[in-house]
Design a protein around this motif. Structure first.
Motif, mmCIF file in Angstrom:
data_model
loop_
_atom_site.group_PDB
_atom_site.id
_atom_site.type_symbol
_atom_site.label_atom_id
_atom_site.label_comp_id
_atom_site.label_asym_id
_atom_site.label_seq_id
_atom_site.Cartn_x
_atom_site.Cartn_y
_atom_site.Cartn_z
ATOM 1 N N LYS A 96 -5.887 2.734 3.907
ATOM 2 C CA LYS A 96 -7.176 2.008 4.939
ATOM 3 C C LYS A 96 -7.101 1.385 6.295
ATOM 4 N N HIS A 97 -8.480 0.999 6.698
ATOM 5 C CA HIS A 97 -8.773 0.563 8.226
ATOM 6 C C HIS A 97 -7.555 -0.777 8.376
ATOM 7 N N ASP A 98 -7.499 -0.953 9.240
ATOM 8 C CA ASP A 98 -6.875 -2.721 8.860
ATOM 9 C C ASP A 98 -8.349 -3.978 8.649
ATOM 10 N N VAL A 99 -9.219 -2.812 9.680
ATOM 11 C CA VAL A 99 -10.854 -3.604 9.937
ATOM 12 C C VAL A 99 -11.438 -2.273 10.743
ATOM 13 N N CYS A 100 -12.549 -1.750 9.443
ATOM 14 C CA CYS A 100 -13.129 -0.833 9.271
ATOM 15 C C CYS A 100 -13.869 -0.618 10.769
ATOM 16 N N PRO A 101 -13.983 0.327 10.783
ATOM 17 C CA PRO A 101 -15.120 0.440 11.802
ATOM 18 C C PRO A 101 -16.188 0.137 12.011
ATOM 19 N N ASN A 102 -16.416 0.898 11.098
ATOM 20 C CA ASN A 102 -18.307 0.367 10.665
ATOM 21 C C ASN A 102 -18.514 -0.316 9.902
ATOM 22 N N ASN A 103 -18.131 -1.413 9.158
ATOM 23 C CA ASN A 103 -18.109 -2.136 8.114
ATOM 24 C C ASN A 103 -19.245 -3.683 8.229
#
Length: 165
Positions: free
Chosen positions: A135-142
């Motif tokens: 998992k991304h730490d913070v998803c780029p397109n969320n």
């Protein structure tokens, strides 16, 4: 995957060292876990012995692979930086004895052979380094995910309270 076979015990005894790069595309199990197989991994293998004179191999694998983020389902770059100490045993029984003697979870005891496939060892090392659920730490397109989290659904109790009045 092309085989690179060594006599593990002789490699350790002679304290040999080898290193190189291997394409992810040539490792079927690892390629199945990635979304882009164009990357390659750097590896090194050093023979020697531990303090108790057991033959050992020190395997390191590094590189970057692209995995699928399980949260937003977009590619995620993941850096593999792994090093393992592998103590060699002649057979399973001896491996269990050495493992109990060492009682160290950071060291793996494996059954060595005169025909050890190093490429399989590299692939195993890379697979063990991968996260179970990347998992991304913070998803780029969320934006859609944020909208779902920001949109507050009314509490069922508030709905009941409204019906009561």
């Amino acid at each position: 995957m092309s085989a690179f076979v060594i006599d593990a015990f002789e490699f350790s005894r002679l304290k040999e060292r080898r290193e190189g790069d291997v394409p992810v595309a040539s490792m079927a199990r690892l390629a199945a876990e990635t979304v882009n197989t164009s990357a390659s991994l750097h590896w090194s293998l050093q023979g020697g012995s531990d303090t108790l004179n057991h033959p050992q191999l020190i395997m390191s694998v590094s590189g970057s692979v692209e995995l699928m983020c399980q949260r937003c389902m977009t590619p995620l770059k993941f850096a593999i930086e792994s090093e393992s100490i592998l103590i060699l045993a002649k057979d399973e029984e001896r491996a269990d004895e050495i493992d109990a003697l060492l009682a160290d979870d950071t060291i793996d005891v494996i059954v060595g052979s005169k025909a050890l496939n190093v490429m399989e060892l590299i692939e195993d090392e890379a697979l063990l380094a991968l996260p179970l659920a990347p998992k991304h730490d913070v998803c780029p397109n969320n934006a859609a995910l944020n909208d779902l989290m920001v949109t507050k659904k009314p509490s069922p109790f508030d709905v009941l309270k409204g019906m009561k009045q």
